[in-house]
Design a protein around this motif. Sequence first.
Motif, PDB file in Angstrom:
ATOM      1  N   CYS A 264       0.831  -1.211   0.000  1.00 46.83           N
ATOM      2  CA  CYS A 264       0.000   0.000   0.000  1.00 46.83           C
ATOM      3  C   CYS A 264       0.863   1.257   0.000  1.00 46.83           C
ATOM      4  N   CYS A 269      -3.117   3.012   5.441  1.00 47.67           N
ATOM      5  CA  CYS A 269      -4.180   2.643   4.497  1.00 47.67           C
ATOM      6  C   CYS A 269      -5.222   1.765   5.204  1.00 47.67           C
ATOM      7  N   HIS A 271      -7.416   0.085   3.427  1.00 52.06           N
ATOM      8  CA  HIS A 271      -7.696  -0.918   2.394  1.00 52.06           C
ATOM      9  C   HIS A 271      -9.161  -0.899   1.964  1.00 52.06           C
ATOM     10  N   CYS A 277      -3.694   1.093  -3.189  1.00 51.73           N
ATOM     11  CA  CYS A 277      -3.861   0.093  -2.121  1.00 51.73           C
ATOM     12  C   CYS A 277      -3.525  -1.302  -2.644  1.00 51.73           C
ATOM     13  N   GLY A 278      -2.558  -1.951  -2.021  1.00 51.64           N
ATOM     14  CA  GLY A 278      -2.141  -3.286  -2.437  1.00 51.64           C
ATOM     15  C   GLY A 278      -3.221  -4.330  -2.222  1.00 51.64           C
ATOM     16  N   VAL A 279      -4.019  -4.125  -1.184  1.00 53.00           N
ATOM     17  CA  VAL A 279      -5.078  -5.087  -0.874  1.00 53.00           C
ATOM     18  C   VAL A 279      -6.180  -5.016  -1.929  1.00 53.00           C
TER      19      VAL A 279
HETATM   20 ZN   LIG Z   1      -4.332  -0.711   1.460  1.00 54.32          ZN
END
Ligand SMILES: [Zn+2]
Length: 308
Positions: A264, A269, A271, A277-279
């Motif tokens: 992220c 974050c 999410h 955002c990586g999620v």
């Molecule tokens: Zn995130």
Amino acid sequence: MTKTAPPPDVGLDLGLVVAGYGRHYIVETPEGRRLICHPRGKKSDCVVGDRVRWMATGDGEEGVIEHIEPRRNLLFRQDEWRTKAFAANLDQILVMVASEPVFSESQLARALIAADSAGITARVLLNKSDLPQIAAARERLAPYSAMGYEVIELALKARRDEARATLMPLLSNRASLVLGPSGAGKSTLINLLAPDAKAQVGEISQALNSGRHTTTSTQWYWLDAERRSGLIDSPGFQEFGLRQIDAQQLPALMPDLRRHAEQCKFYNCTHLHEPGCGVRAALERGEISESRHRIYGEILAELSQTRW
Ligand SMILES: [Zn+2]
Ligand SMILES: Nc1nc2c(ncn2[C@@H]2O[C@H](COP(=O)(O)OP(=O)(O)OP(=O)(O)O)[C@@H](O)[C@H]2O)c(=O)[nH]1
Ligand SMILES: [Mg+2]
């Protein structure tokens, strides 16, 4: 030379709490004798699995719990107003669901999060693989195997020997708590593996015409004569509050989210809606299931609420 007072434990017997009934407990002595014990004073905060120091009262048939030895761990849930402890000093938690009745994925996820936050290994047992609904249940559990949980399929009634052979090696020489919704087969499991259990299961009370027979208290059973392998039956749960958990810690307790949260852009974050955002990127790629992300959002909302 000044005399120092002996530690308060000297002369008190050790015991293991094997059942709790609100105001009294059943304590097992190191020799294996079981007796009723009452807590000293009004407070009763023992749970099954606790090691306690106790003292015989009156004719020696009953006892008083003087104190609880320090716990290695404690599994509990915390709803808005109430804390409910399940058991203490556990080596593992077996979260049992079944192909029927249909289980709540949210409750399963919560039990796994609670186990992780208490530092206790958890496995998932999927029971009633003899029923046709097993395919759907298996599919709903696929994300859990993918994120690293061991998911073990069983037919505790239809394939008893196979179930016993699968489980015995996982249960030997440790204390395991069986947790899960009502009707999953927790007591059936206890009866299959614990020689003297006679835990009451569904059918019994249908015969007695009093509805289903459901477990109402947590109980410790031994699987072996040497009393090394303990298996704990517990009442089915419907709610599983996680108010003990810090909202910021939640993603770290969900292995599928944890993996992607490092990507992220923002360190704080949530999410849910932030850019970069990586999620959410993993969600879009299908690497995190929609239901897991939804459950995460629901729990986060609960944890972010204030009480007043
Ligand atoms: Zn995130
Ligand atoms: N078809 C099928 N039925 C099973 C199996 N295992 C258990 N059952 C049945 O499922 C019902 C519920 O089993 P229990 O062991 O009482 O469930 P429990 O998880 O202890 O439920 P609570 O005590 O209410 O929390 C009973 O009628 C069992 O006979 C299985 O492998 N296959
Ligand atoms: Mg039961």
